[in-house]
Design a protein around this motif. Sequence first.
Motif, PDB file in Angstrom:
ATOM      1  N   PRO A  10      11.221  -0.713  -0.994  1.00  0.00           N
ATOM      2  CA  PRO A  10      10.883  -0.626   0.436  1.00  0.00           C
ATOM      3  C   PRO A  10       9.432  -1.025   0.720  1.00  0.00           C
ATOM      4  O   PRO A  10       9.079  -1.311   1.856  1.00  0.00           O
ATOM      5  CB  PRO A  10      11.122   0.848   0.774  1.00  0.00           C
ATOM      6  N   THR A  11       8.615  -1.082  -0.314  1.00  0.00           N
ATOM      7  CA  THR A  11       7.212  -1.439  -0.090  1.00  0.00           C
ATOM      8  C   THR A  11       6.994  -2.951  -0.217  1.00  0.00           C
ATOM      9  O   THR A  11       5.942  -3.459   0.138  1.00  0.00           O
ATOM     10  CB  THR A  11       6.305  -0.729  -1.117  1.00  0.00           C
ATOM     11  N   SER A  12       8.011  -3.639  -0.735  1.00  0.00           N
ATOM     12  CA  SER A  12       7.847  -5.080  -0.946  1.00  0.00           C
ATOM     13  C   SER A  12       7.684  -5.810   0.382  1.00  0.00           C
ATOM     14  O   SER A  12       8.136  -5.347   1.433  1.00  0.00           O
ATOM     15  CB  SER A  12       9.065  -5.626  -1.685  1.00  0.00           C
ATOM     16  N   SER A  13       7.027  -6.948   0.313  1.00  0.00           N
ATOM     17  CA  SER A  13       6.892  -7.763   1.525  1.00  0.00           C
ATOM     18  C   SER A  13       8.154  -8.590   1.746  1.00  0.00           C
ATOM     19  O   SER A  13       8.345  -9.179   2.802  1.00  0.00           O
ATOM     20  CB  SER A  13       5.678  -8.683   1.415  1.00  0.00           C
ATOM     21  N   VAL A  14       8.999  -8.646   0.727  1.00  0.00           N
ATOM     22  CA  VAL A  14      10.269  -9.353   0.882  1.00  0.00           C
ATOM     23  C   VAL A  14      11.204  -8.484   1.711  1.00  0.00           C
ATOM     24  O   VAL A  14      11.385  -7.306   1.394  1.00  0.00           O
ATOM     25  CB  VAL A  14      10.908  -9.627  -0.492  1.00  0.00           C
ATOM     26  N   PRO A  15      11.739  -9.049   2.789  1.00  0.00           N
ATOM     27  CA  PRO A  15      12.627  -8.242   3.646  1.00  0.00           C
ATOM     28  C   PRO A  15      13.778  -7.639   2.843  1.00  0.00           C
ATOM     29  O   PRO A  15      14.285  -8.247   1.899  1.00  0.00           O
ATOM     30  CB  PRO A  15      13.161  -9.256   4.652  1.00  0.00           C
ATOM     31  N   LYS A  16      14.152  -6.441   3.263  1.00  0.00           N
ATOM     32  CA  LYS A  16      15.203  -5.742   2.528  1.00  0.00           C
ATOM     33  C   LYS A  16      16.515  -6.507   2.513  1.00  0.00           C
ATOM     34  O   LYS A  16      17.232  -6.487   1.515  1.00  0.00           O
ATOM     35  CB  LYS A  16      15.427  -4.352   3.142  1.00  0.00           C
TER      36      LYS A  16
END
Lengths: 252, 252
Positions: A10-16
């Motif tokens: 959830p912290t990634s910049s890649v959309p979920k």
Amino acid sequence: MSDEAPGIDPTSSVPKHLQLKDLLGRMIADGLQPGSPIPSERDLAEQYGLSRMTVRQAINALVADGRLERRLGRGTYVAQPKMDVQIRLVGFTEDMRRRGMTASSRTLSFERIHASSALAAHLEVESGEPVVRLVRLRYADGIPMAIERTHLPERLVPGLVEAGAPESLYRYLAEEYGIVLTWGEQSIEAATTAAEDAPLLGIRSDGVVLVMARRSFAEDVQVEYATSAYRADRYQLWVPLAQAARPIVRNP
Amino acid sequence: MSDEAPGIDPTSSVPKHLQLKDLLGRMIADGLQPGSPIPSERDLAEQYGLSRMTVRQAINALVADGRLERRLGRGTYVAQPKMDVQIRLVGFTEDMRRRGMTASSRTLSFERIHASSALAAHLEVESGEPVVRLVRLRYADGIPMAIERTHLPERLVPGLVEAGAPESLYRYLAEEYGIVLTWGEQSIEAATTAAEDAPLLGIRSDGVVLVMARRSFAEDVQVEYATSAYRADRYQLWVPLAQAARPIVRNP
DNA sequence: TCATGTCACCGGACTAGACCACCGCCCCCA
DNA sequence: TGGGGGCGGTGGTCTAGTCCGGTGACATGA
């Protein structure tokens, strides 16, 4: 090997939804048989801590890619692998591999030229601009298949001529120059062989060839203009056909 | 002319996002120039009394169709009209119309035959089954362009032979039999003319033609098997190329 | 035994919000 | 005069629900 159950970061910049699409795509590629169901949208949402709309976004993308199939009231299933819905922007090597043949090639010339006005128009460069020209005789399973004449603006591929002809041009462009072709267009016609090509292709001087001219782009920049002559007795194209667009009707 | 501002019918069984897609599609076709913006998602949502997610669904569909273009932080714009992203399942008449030429045709034969084993395989029928065979010489702007041999299983089109050759086969199938072709596949190759075709096409007996074989389907049912020979000096195909699919890699 | 109706579960549609990053413009300050 | 920062609008993402209709298995009753 620690993350045996990779999840959504959830912290990634890649959309979920993209993370989930990747995840599902890998599941499909790795283990699932065509026709087998994937977990329901509600299950996936709970399992990965996402809302159902987000899950649907990921699934929709895979459905659009033709990798999944929705069945109303039943579930979502791994689609039967189908032929590409479109002719792909692949080089000769990859094309032959897909046809179950082994590609090889002989470089006939590899040089720097200056664009003629006709070539300039086809390649979207200025007339007289330096252009790399690569002429290759292409073999499939050791038998001549095609002659390919490729042209690239030299400013996009500095040093290419000096480096020598690469085995796979498309791969070399990606690895050395970071140029990944994203789209292209191609014309197809039938013709008789050019006199000089016939002996190279191993056909009669009035032999029939399938002539294709391709313009390839990386995003908005034209990278390649290539003309090819394929032996008609050895090469056949196959294209899928989409439903005709519904004509625009005012009062349906 | 009463409904000057057609809106969304919330009571309709047609989903709202499809209604909106139709509405926007008509706006694009009717008035908007390529490059001009459409209202923002929030405006559309308010104007038609929909939630933004529903509006996005409609817009996404049009973007997927290549009719709109999103620009992050700026808006959504009417896309430049582009060539079809795929070869379409259109008949000769429509194909020529798109090329700016006028199609006409002469029926060479129109009869009921019994499927040979080869034809049966191509048409997915039983060997010996009655098949309608239609051979036409196709003209573009009054000059011979192609010879087309079309085969249809007779059980799908009872009475067709008796009715005579229709002007546009695809339209006739849709109007009389409710058969709408949804997909197909086509092979393309180069060849020399069959001896009997040359005089009809008005070319030399060793003239070059582009030979195409098409299988057309309505949903899962094969409707047509057609072979065509196009004069190479008058006909050229054009296909768009999609980016090569990323090969499946286990550990990227 | 067999038809029928129920019910749990599926995808389809839709809502009403939220926060974010990006873009272009305009205003203000150096 | 020129540059930079703020701001409003845009699409991008995401949530947590609701209601609907289609599907298939299962139980029930004739």
